[in-house]
Design a protein around this motif. Sequence first.
Motif, PDB file in Angstrom:
ATOM      1  N   GLU A  23       0.820  -1.214   0.000  1.00 37.29           N
ATOM      2  CA  GLU A  23       0.000   0.000   0.000  1.00 37.29           C
ATOM      3  C   GLU A  23       0.850   1.259   0.000  1.00 37.29           C
ATOM      4  N   VAL A  24       2.084   1.146   0.519  1.00 34.55           N
ATOM      5  CA  VAL A  24       2.961   2.312   0.645  1.00 34.55           C
ATOM      6  C   VAL A  24       4.371   1.958   0.191  1.00 34.55           C
ATOM      7  N   LEU A  25       5.131   2.999  -0.101  1.00 34.08           N
ATOM      8  CA  LEU A  25       6.556   2.885  -0.357  1.00 34.08           C
ATOM      9  C   LEU A  25       7.252   3.470   0.866  1.00 34.08           C
ATOM     10  N   TYR A  26       8.294   2.811   1.344  1.00 37.98           N
ATOM     11  CA  TYR A  26       8.966   3.214   2.580  1.00 37.98           C
ATOM     12  C   TYR A  26      10.254   3.964   2.268  1.00 37.98           C
ATOM     13  N   ALA A  58      11.266  -2.486  -4.678  1.00 36.85           N
ATOM     14  CA  ALA A  58      10.898  -3.346  -5.804  1.00 36.85           C
ATOM     15  C   ALA A  58       9.418  -3.735  -5.747  1.00 36.85           C
ATOM     16  N   SER A  59       8.812  -3.626  -4.586  1.00 35.43           N
ATOM     17  CA  SER A  59       7.410  -3.998  -4.422  1.00 35.43           C
ATOM     18  C   SER A  59       6.440  -2.969  -4.986  1.00 35.43           C
ATOM     19  N   ILE A  60       6.949  -1.833  -5.433  1.00 32.34           N
ATOM     20  CA  ILE A  60       6.072  -0.796  -5.988  1.00 32.34           C
ATOM     21  C   ILE A  60       5.303  -1.329  -7.199  1.00 32.34           C
ATOM     22  N   ALA A  82       1.548   4.150  -2.378  1.00 35.24           N
ATOM     23  CA  ALA A  82       2.053   3.484  -3.579  1.00 35.24           C
ATOM     24  C   ALA A  82       1.346   3.966  -4.847  1.00 35.24           C
ATOM     25  N   GLU A  83       0.032   4.121  -4.784  1.00 32.61           N
ATOM     26  CA  GLU A  83      -0.707   4.527  -5.982  1.00 32.61           C
ATOM     27  C   GLU A  83      -0.317   5.940  -6.412  1.00 32.61           C
ATOM     28  N   ALA A  84      -0.174   6.859  -5.475  1.00 31.96           N
ATOM     29  CA  ALA A  84       0.242   8.228  -5.801  1.00 31.96           C
ATOM     30  C   ALA A  84       1.671   8.227  -6.358  1.00 31.96           C
ATOM     31  N   PHE A  85       2.529   7.373  -5.820  1.00 27.71           N
ATOM     32  CA  PHE A  85       3.901   7.266  -6.304  1.00 27.71           C
ATOM     33  C   PHE A  85       3.914   6.781  -7.752  1.00 27.71           C
TER      34      PHE A  85
END
Length: 188
Positions: A23-26, A58-60, A82-85
């Motif tokens: 759901e997110v990028l860290y 890599a999970s993006i 993640a979606e905004a990224f």
Amino acid sequence: MARARLATFDRGATLFRVGDHPEVLYFVFDGELVLVRHSRNGQEVVLQRTHTGFFAEASIESHRYHCDGVAKERSRVCLLPAEAFRRALASDPSFRAAWIQLLAREIRSLRTRCERLVLRSVEERIVHYIESEGSDGAIELDRSFKAWALDLGVTHEALYRALARMTRSGLLLRRGPRLRLARAKTER
């Protein structure tokens, strides 16, 4: 960035598990996060260790995590949706180019680590690490010797013995976390 949020994870906290949907990028500001898989015999295998920078990036483009994400020490982290990224990557060519450059550096770093892990002796791995990650034959470690041993793929006991041998033989100068090779690469 307007949708990003800050989070703090305590030591031992699980950020995600195998099979969870990203759901997110860290982005790690400080602390230590690791990507972990467990072998069939239960042994923990660390695939990524991040003190500062992107984590599990890599999970993006993945629908599911293939590892567990764990805080090895208290960590301050920026969580980027993640979606905004992904939308920013699709719509901003300069942002996409910077992201590609970052991923290319990460690939080069992983290749160097793979090269190091096939070296037979602990001493060879230590020298390789200092030469590839340090500058002018020296490095100041930013982690404990136990954590470094995991990065080198050896036990901390084997690392301590190798450091002692290298120091006694004059190959290595040690001052706390600062390590310096005493002889040039061509002299070995």
